[in-house]
Motif scaffolding. Structure first.
Motif, PDB file in Angstrom:
ATOM      1  N   LEU A  23       0.834  -1.195   0.000  1.00 23.85           N
ATOM      2  CA  LEU A  23       0.000   0.000   0.000  1.00 23.85           C
ATOM      3  C   LEU A  23       0.877   1.257   0.000  1.00 23.85           C
ATOM      4  CD1 LEU A  23      -3.053   0.890   0.394  1.00 23.85           C
ATOM      5  CD2 LEU A  23      -2.407   1.266   2.791  1.00 23.85           C
ATOM      6  N   PRO A  24       0.561   2.265  -0.817  1.00 21.78           N
ATOM      7  CA  PRO A  24       1.397   3.473  -0.847  1.00 21.78           C
ATOM      8  C   PRO A  24       1.628   4.090   0.528  1.00 21.78           C
ATOM      9  CG  PRO A  24      -0.136   3.503  -2.684  1.00 21.78           C
ATOM     10  CD  PRO A  24      -0.488   2.305  -1.862  1.00 21.78           C
ATOM     11  N   PHE A  43      -3.968  -3.064  -5.945  1.00 21.32           N
ATOM     12  CA  PHE A  43      -5.333  -2.563  -6.078  1.00 21.32           C
ATOM     13  C   PHE A  43      -5.351  -1.039  -6.180  1.00 21.32           C
ATOM     14  CE2 PHE A  43      -8.965  -0.704  -3.811  1.00 21.32           C
ATOM     15  CZ  PHE A  43      -9.983  -1.083  -4.672  1.00 21.32           C
ATOM     16  N   VAL A  44      -4.674  -0.364  -5.267  1.00 17.41           N
ATOM     17  CA  VAL A  44      -4.678   1.102  -5.278  1.00 17.41           C
ATOM     18  C   VAL A  44      -4.046   1.628  -6.558  1.00 17.41           C
ATOM     19  CG1 VAL A  44      -3.743   3.155  -4.156  1.00 17.41           C
ATOM     20  CG2 VAL A  44      -4.724   1.318  -2.771  1.00 17.41           C
ATOM     21  N   ALA A  82     -16.534   8.439  -8.337  1.00 20.34           N
ATOM     22  CA  ALA A  82     -16.934   7.252  -7.582  1.00 20.34           C
ATOM     23  C   ALA A  82     -15.731   6.440  -7.108  1.00 20.34           C
ATOM     24  CB  ALA A  82     -17.847   6.371  -8.443  1.00 20.34           C
ATOM     25  N   MET A  83     -14.663   6.408  -7.910  1.00 22.98           N
ATOM     26  CA  MET A  83     -13.511   5.569  -7.576  1.00 22.98           C
ATOM     27  C   MET A  83     -12.486   6.297  -6.710  1.00 22.98           C
ATOM     28  SD  MET A  83     -12.916   3.471 -11.138  1.00 22.98           S
ATOM     29  CE  MET A  83     -12.159   2.045 -10.368  1.00 22.98           C
ATOM     30  N   ARG A  84     -12.536   7.627  -6.699  1.00 22.33           N
ATOM     31  CA  ARG A  84     -11.581   8.392  -5.894  1.00 22.33           C
ATOM     32  C   ARG A  84     -12.142   8.542  -4.479  1.00 22.33           C
ATOM     33  NH1 ARG A  84      -9.689  13.328  -9.001  1.00 22.33           N
ATOM     34  NH2 ARG A  84      -8.254  11.844  -9.967  1.00 22.33           N
ATOM     35  N   ARG A  85     -12.044   7.470  -3.711  1.00 18.63           N
ATOM     36  CA  ARG A  85     -12.572   7.458  -2.352  1.00 18.63           C
ATOM     37  C   ARG A  85     -11.711   6.551  -1.483  1.00 18.63           C
ATOM     38  NH1 ARG A  85     -15.521   2.723  -1.185  1.00 18.63           N
ATOM     39  NH2 ARG A  85     -15.884   1.397  -3.014  1.00 18.63           N
ATOM     40  N   ALA A 123      -8.150   7.548  -2.489  1.00 13.42           N
ATOM     41  CA  ALA A 123      -8.031   9.008  -2.456  1.00 13.42           C
ATOM     42  C   ALA A 123      -7.161   9.477  -1.312  1.00 13.42           C
ATOM     43  CB  ALA A 123      -9.416   9.645  -2.329  1.00 13.42           C
ATOM     44  N   PHE A 124      -6.872   8.586  -0.359  1.00 15.10           N
ATOM     45  CA  PHE A 124      -6.178   8.989   0.857  1.00 15.10           C
ATOM     46  C   PHE A 124      -4.757   9.433   0.567  1.00 15.10           C
ATOM     47  CE2 PHE A 124      -3.467   7.598   4.501  1.00 15.10           C
ATOM     48  CZ  PHE A 124      -3.844   8.612   5.367  1.00 15.10           C
TER      49      PHE A 124
END
Length: 977
Positions: free
Chosen positions: A413-414, A923-924, A956-959, A963-964
């Motif tokens: 995860l980033p 995924f991210v 919808a996908m930037r959440r 989006a964090f």
């Protein structure tokens, strides 16, 4: 690292005079250098002087040598002169890091950031951005380019990347002549060639190369729990390496290697015990740590696996040099070689290494460090919910993190990666298990670097790492301003040859090769900006074309060498009965005609075989001409669906076996001789059903008349037969045919004829290489004209059509397929989740190691129908590419479709990850790429329902975790220089 007095009062008269002279020649550089707490190296000062003098510059230096000083000087000059400077990097993480560095030095009002999903103060005089952003600005003729004076291209050697490398060349070619380019590269062996090309394209460009590492690097091999120096004395310097000086390998390591080989041979002859295994042989590694002049600085671990004298009941002992990861960390800790990066060429291997250490008592941090690491983790993860943390495996990550142990790879995860990077730079994380991607760009130097193996999977096979890769990986060792020396450690593996390791550590053979190739998007953008003829000329200026042209020199030399050899061989073949050269040419012509006829027959039969397979249906009774399934069979599944290049029918043979056939089983066409009824609910795994169907097959065969010649290859065509007959008659009449030394003469002539063929092929390569890129561009424009993206205007000039302007906004690898799907209305009636799923298929590329519980499939009937349309469009484009003799683009990949659909539909993170076998990092990353792609579709679609659906898809996908963006960390000391 060099030093200089902070003020003139502490300087000697000579130093004061030298400073006065520098101030006269380079006043801006003197002012700039005063802002740093250390003196610049000679190569840094030389490169900066070139920039101040108005020249572009290519700086090639080792990792950690401080070449970014030159880029920061360009930033300083831009601010001083009231002009703009763009600082480009290959990856977002490096852009973020450089943005933070420059904000600290110049203030947030002077510095902006532009990446795929971040825009901060974009009109600032200094803007950090990814290279793709600048490429897109150039094509759009953005007003942001006004007053641009400098472009820094950090990590410019990325232009060798086969996926993204072309972007660097597009920028270098497309920038205005008034812009000074400062290119920063890792050390490459053909820096001068690259610099020559830059000068040819950009005007005056100076090349500054430094092989010197600011922190010396020592090489080791870890055998069991014992650390050996690789070299017997001092490791070779950069100058010695350049002069081919080879250092001696530590004799103790050579002895270990010999003893291991001897034990292996002896064990192969030793009688087996009751366990079926040979008895243990002697254990090595108890000798003194060998040979290093700096050995006194290291605290060696005592005892351990290398000193184990225990044995089994037989009393014999086997050589054992393996090192557990816990032992490895213990050795490094006792030798004061932490923090360390341990390179493991596998994501799963990195994660497994962390789990292994967490299962031991290894703990590398004290209470104060644990408190600092906890604060870092909480700051980076504060915006994520408890449910998301649980889905992301935060607890397991945190457990290792606070103990000073972590993994770092593209699947992470980033936010986790940012925790690791900050913790490591601050000296809190002590061991990072990483894939080789960490060696690229990110500023994470270590005291030591460990390579567990010297073999990695390159996408096709497991291959030895190259000297360039070894240097890139080990270049992380040694933190400037902190460590007096860096250390590279190779773990002993069975069969390891210390001399081979020494070869990797003492070679500098890593040339930079262009990966540039024109694309459909590039073609319409260039033609739209400068016209077709000028676009073709610009592409001929690429580094790829430059390297092709230069390679012609080597080809010409080989032709010349072959020509001399040909003359000598023909002279040796001279015959006193006649002209043996003409005789040899006739004989060679016979072989050539026969070979061509055989190839033509094979190609014809292959086409016929492919056509016969494409016409198969369920229940067809066929004869398989070759392979282990040769004989009669009944077709269960024609195997024509999906994305295969050729059908792969599933059949039941006479012996009741069910097999999947391939085109290789059909050197001749499949002979069809009727049908056999296959029950509607027949299942290949049902033995009784197989027996019954095989019985029906045999019964049907009793009525079939066999053709004994059905599988026999066809004969040579009539024209070829006539030509061969004529040539054989001519050969019989030739006076040299009766020479008793004919075969001796022909052996000499045959070599000459082979070399003549080599020369003809080489001359064709020379002819093609002089216009390689331009010819590729011509093929691309032919396809674009065929689809209507380019069209002639009233004057006959080729222009970009409205459809072409749409294509110009799509930067995916399947750009033309995407544009055709837009024009065909494939996306028109899709909902937000459905559009996300279909778009993902046009950009997603599964890793070769991917594969889990779920087979790729579309999430619903509507998206399945849309994918059928996408594949139809892809086939149409592929046929056009085949006709133009272009390589076909990749197949659409539906491997991410369910995940994209679920996330766009608002499903929880835990459910999406669990339903799709994805790592959090993958995924991210892929969701963000779908978001970026959907933004491109919105721009390309124009006023339409698709544009609005694409915009909704982005929202919808930037959440959540996608989006964090954690609060900007406050890193410790800047180690980038």
């Amino acid at each position: 690292m060099s030093t200089q007095p902070a003020d003139d009062s502490a300087a000697s008269p000579a130093e004061s005079y030298a400073r006065f002279r520098r101030n006269q020649v380079s006043p801006a550089l003197t002012e700039f250098a005063d802002g740093y707490g250390f003196g610049f190296d000679d190569y840094q000062r030389e490169a900066c002087e070139h920039v101040e003098a108005g020249s572009g510059v290519l700086v090639a230096a080792p990792t950690g040598a401080g070449k970014t000083i030159v880029g920061e000087f360009a930033v300083f000059l831009a601010l001083r002169e009231g002009r703009k400077c763009f600082y480009t990097t290959p990856i977002k993480a490096l852009s973020n890091q450089k943005y933070a560095d420059l904000v600290r030095r110049h203030g947030s009002g002077n510095v902006g950031l532009l990446t795929g999903d971040s825009s901060i103060n974009s009109e600032a005089p200094v803007v950090v951005m990814t290279t793709e952003v600048l490429r897109n600005m150039i094509y759009a003729n953005s007003s942001t380019l006004t007053d641009l004076g400098y472009v820094v291209m950090d990590e410019v050697h990325y232009l060798a990347d086969r996926f993204r490398g072309a972007v660097w060349e597009e920028v270098i070619i497309g920038l205005a002549d008034s812009v000074q380019v400062v290119a920063l590269s890792a050390t490459v062996s053909n820096a001068e060639e690259f610099g020559d090309w830059l000068a040819a394209v950009r005007g005056e460009m100076r090349v500054v190369v430094s092989e010197r590492r600011p922190v010396p690097l020592f090489q080791h091999v870890l055998v069991g729990r014992k650390l050996f120096d690789l070299f017997a004395g001092e490791a070779p310097t950069a100058q010695e390496i350049a002069s081919q000086r080879r250092a001696d390998v530590n004799p103790q390591l050579l002895r270990v290697s010999r003893d291991e080989s001897r034990v292996t041979r002896d064990d192969a002859r030793r009688p087996r015990g009751r366990s079926g295994k040979g008895k243990r042989a002697v254990s090595y590694g108890s000798g003194r740590y060998g040979g290093a002049t700096h050995a006194r600085n290291l605290d060696r671990g005592q005892g351990g696996a290398g000193n184990d004298r225990g044995g089994d009941r037989g009393g014999d002992r086997r050589a054992h040099h393996g090192t557990s990861r816990a032992d490895m960390v213990g050795v490094l800790e006792r030798a004061r070689l932490l923090p360390a990066i341990v390179f493991i060429f596998s994501r799963a291997g990195c994660d497994a290494a962390v789990r292994q250490l967490l299962g031991t008592s290894v703990e590398l941090t004290d209470l104060d460090e644990q408190a600092q690491l906890t604060a870092i983790a909480e700051r980076h993860m504060s915006g994520l919910s408890a449910a998301d943390r649980k889905a992301l495996g935060y607890e397991a990550f945190f457990t290792g993190f606070v103990r000073g142990i972590a993994a770092h790879h593209a699947g992470l995860l980033p936010a986790f990666k940012e925790c690791v990077e900050e913790g490591f730079v601050r000296g809190l994380v002590k061991v990072v298990f990483a894939t080789e991607t960490l060696a690229l760009g990110i500023n994470m130097p270590a005291r030591s670097v460990v390579l567990e193996k010297l073999v990695k999977y390159n996408g096709e096979t497991h291959a030895d790492i190259t000297p360039g890769e070894y240097t890139q990986l080990t270049g992380r060792a040694g933190r400037r301003g902190i460590d007096v020396e860096g250390h590279a450690v190779v773990l002993w593996q069975p069969g390891l040859d210390p001399r081979a390791v020494a070869g990797l550590a003492s070679r500098r053979t890593y040339p930079l090769h262009s990966s540039f190739a024109p694309t459909y998007n590039m073609a319409v953008n260039l033609i739209g900006a400068v016209g077709r003829d000028r676009a073709r000329t610009l592409l001929e200026q690429s580094f790829a074309q430059y390297q092709s042209d230069r390679s012609v020199v080597g080809i010409a030399r080989q032709i010349e060498k072959n020509t001399d050899e040909i003359a000598a061989r023909f002279a040796a073949a001279a015959c006193d009965q006649g002209d043996f050269v003409s005789y040899a040419r006739t004989r060679d012509e016979i072989s050539r005609v026969e070979a061509e006829a055989a190839r033509d027959r094979k190609a014809d039969r292959r086409d016929e075989a492919l056509a016969s397979l494409q016409g198969l249906t369920r229940g067809a009774l066929i004869r398989v001409p070759a392979g282990r399934s040769r004989g009669w069979a009944v077709v269960l599944d024609p195997g024509v669906e999906g994305q295969r290049a050729a059908p792969q029918p599933q059949v039941l043979t006479e012996d009741s076996s069910v097999r999947r056939l391939a085109l290789t089983d059909f050197p001749t066409p499949a002979l069809t001789a009727g049908r056999v009824k296959v029950p509607k609910h027949f299942h290949p795994k049902d033995k009784a059903a197989r027996r019954n169907l095989a019985a029906a097959l045999r019964a049907r065969l009793a009525t079939v008349t066999l053709d004994p010649d059905a599988d026999r290859p066809s004969e040579m065509n009539a024209a070829a037969r006539t030509r061969v007959a004529d040539l054989r008659a001519e050969l019989q009449r030739h006076p040299c045919h009766t020479c008793p030394d004919r075969e001796t003469h022909f052996r000499q002539a045959a070599v000459a004829l082979r070399l003549e063929a080599e020369n003809r092929a080489a001359e064709q390569r020379m002819s093609s290489r002089t216009t390689t890129i331009a010819k590729q561009f011509d093929k691309i424009t032919t396809v674009l004209e065929g689809f209507g993206y380019l069209a002639p205007d009233e004057s006959g000039q080729v222009r970009v059509s409205p459809s072409g302007r749409m294509l110009a906004r799509i930067y995916a690898e399947l750009d033309l397929v995407t544009a055709e799907c837009l024009r065909a209305g494939v996306f028109d009636d899709l909902t937000v989740p459905q559009l996300a799923a279909v778009l993902s298929s046009l950009i997603y590329e599964a890793r070769r190691t991917d594969g889990g519980r779920f087979q790729p499939r579309m999430p619903d009937r509507v998206t399945e129908e849309a994918m059928t349309a996408v594949r139809r469009v892809h086939r149409e484009v592929s046929l056009a590419e085949r006709d133009a003799r272009l390589d076909r683009g990749p197949e659409p990949d539906i491997g991410f479709a369910r995940a994209a659909f679920g996330w766009a539909a608002g499903r929880p993170l835990a459910q999406v990850l669990d339903d799709n076998d994805l790592t959090a990092g993958d995924f991210v990353r892929w969701v963000r790429q779908v978001i970026d792609f959907a933004g491109q579709i919105a721009d390309a679609a124009g006023p339409s329902p698709v544009r609005e659906t694409a915009h909704q898809t982005v929202r919808a996908m930037r959440r959540g975790v996608v989006a964090f963006e954690p609060d900007d960390p406050t890193p410790g000391d800047d180690l980038s220089v």
